[in-house]
Design a protein around this motif. Structure first.
Motif, PDB file in Angstrom:
ATOM      1  N   ARG A  96       0.832  -1.212   0.000  1.00  0.00           N
ATOM      2  CA  ARG A  96       0.000   0.000   0.000  1.00  0.00           C
ATOM      3  C   ARG A  96       0.863   1.257   0.000  1.00  0.00           C
ATOM      4  N   ASP A  97       1.988   1.231   0.711  1.00  0.00           N
ATOM      5  CA  ASP A  97       2.834   2.430   0.809  1.00  0.00           C
ATOM      6  C   ASP A  97       3.601   2.733  -0.485  1.00  0.00           C
ATOM      7  N   LYS A  98       3.553   1.847  -1.470  1.00  0.00           N
ATOM      8  CA  LYS A  98       4.198   2.119  -2.763  1.00  0.00           C
ATOM      9  C   LYS A  98       3.258   2.836  -3.727  1.00  0.00           C
ATOM     10  N   LEU A  99       2.012   3.003  -3.325  1.00  0.00           N
ATOM     11  CA  LEU A  99       1.038   3.678  -4.174  1.00  0.00           C
ATOM     12  C   LEU A  99       0.982   5.163  -3.837  1.00  0.00           C
ATOM     13  N   PRO A 100       0.714   6.000  -4.829  1.00  0.00           N
ATOM     14  CA  PRO A 100       0.591   7.429  -4.537  1.00  0.00           C
ATOM     15  C   PRO A 100      -0.647   7.699  -3.688  1.00  0.00           C
ATOM     16  N   ALA A 101      -0.612   8.791  -2.953  1.00  0.00           N
ATOM     17  CA  ALA A 101      -1.782   9.187  -2.162  1.00  0.00           C
ATOM     18  C   ALA A 101      -2.925   9.506  -3.118  1.00  0.00           C
ATOM     19  N   PRO A 102      -4.134   9.089  -2.765  1.00  0.00           N
ATOM     20  CA  PRO A 102      -5.260   9.392  -3.653  1.00  0.00           C
ATOM     21  C   PRO A 102      -5.566  10.894  -3.650  1.00  0.00           C
ATOM     22  N   GLU A 103      -6.127  11.343  -4.763  1.00  0.00           N
ATOM     23  CA  GLU A 103      -6.543  12.744  -4.881  1.00  0.00           C
ATOM     24  C   GLU A 103      -7.738  12.985  -3.955  1.00  0.00           C
ATOM     25  N   GLU A 104      -8.104  14.253  -3.790  1.00  0.00           N
ATOM     26  CA  GLU A 104      -9.277  14.587  -2.992  1.00  0.00           C
ATOM     27  C   GLU A 104     -10.502  13.926  -3.619  1.00  0.00           C
ATOM     28  N   ASP A 105     -11.376  13.392  -2.794  1.00  0.00           N
ATOM     29  CA  ASP A 105     -12.574  12.673  -3.228  1.00  0.00           C
ATOM     30  C   ASP A 105     -12.253  11.387  -3.988  1.00  0.00           C
ATOM     31  N   GLU A 106     -11.042  10.869  -3.842  1.00  0.00           N
ATOM     32  CA  GLU A 106     -10.662   9.577  -4.405  1.00  0.00           C
ATOM     33  C   GLU A 106     -10.167   8.692  -3.271  1.00  0.00           C
ATOM     34  N   PHE A 107     -10.165   7.395  -3.508  1.00  0.00           N
ATOM     35  CA  PHE A 107      -9.694   6.443  -2.513  1.00  0.00           C
ATOM     36  C   PHE A 107      -9.397   5.139  -3.233  1.00  0.00           C
ATOM     37  N   TYR A 108      -8.665   4.278  -2.570  1.00  0.00           N
ATOM     38  CA  TYR A 108      -8.427   2.941  -3.084  1.00  0.00           C
ATOM     39  C   TYR A 108      -9.515   2.024  -2.551  1.00  0.00           C
TER      40      TYR A 108
END
Length: 180
Positions: free
Chosen positions: A89-101
């Protein structure tokens, strides 16, 4: 989607072999399907097996064909059939506002707009017609399946640990009739 491996996010799943030289079909869950090849640290669900994709190319609308490092024949590709590919999970970029994984939804509390607890999200499924939240009820009983649409789930608050579920008026009317 199955319950995610702890600290990992599901990015894809190997399918059947493609040909005799070790190529394999690959279903990618990344927003840009070809981007799956750019991730370092792909593992199986347990984290024990590591994979590096040498090359990927599209095949049809929803499938890729991949060359996996160390897999050079059909037998090697067959051994990977149905193996899921995860990344930390820590290798993924932070999601944009109003986005999530999707993986971030597992474990969130599901509640009504009035704050009444419905249960906990245990899985996000997709049978071809869109994502469905599987919610284990707060009490006992069978899991609830809720279409994951903006009208049914208008609020997703990952930081707050909750989603708001608003059933359609028809369902609310049925509940009121049963309660009467």
């Amino acid at each position: 989607m199955k319950r995610p491996a702890k600290g990992r996010v599901l990015l894809g799943r190997f399918g059947a072999p493609h040909g005799v030289r070790g190529e394999i079909r690959l279903q990618s869950f990344t927003s840009d399907p070809l981007a799956i090849a750019s991730y370092d640290g792909l593992t199986d669900k347990s984290g024990a097996r590591h994979f590096r994709l040498r090359a990927v190319r599209p095949q049809g609308k929803d499938m890729l064909v991949a060359q996996v490092e160390g897999v050079d024949d059909r037998a090697g590709a067959e051994a990977l059939n149905r193996v899921e590919l995860y990344v930390a999970r820590d290798k993924l970029p932070a999601p944009e506002e109003d986005e999530f994984y999707i993986a971030d939804l597992i474990g969130l509390r599901a509640e009504t707009a009035d704050g009444v607890e419905i249960g906990t999200i245990v899985a996000v499924r997709n049978f071809g017609a869109g994502d469905i939240l599987e919610i284990a009820p707060a009490g006992q009983g069978e899991s609830l399946l809720v279409p994951f649409t903006k009208s049914m789930v208008p609020t997703v608050d990952v930081q707050g640990g909750r989603v708001v579920v608003e059933p359609p008026a028809e369902i609310e009317a049925d509940r009121e009739e049963k309660d009467a």
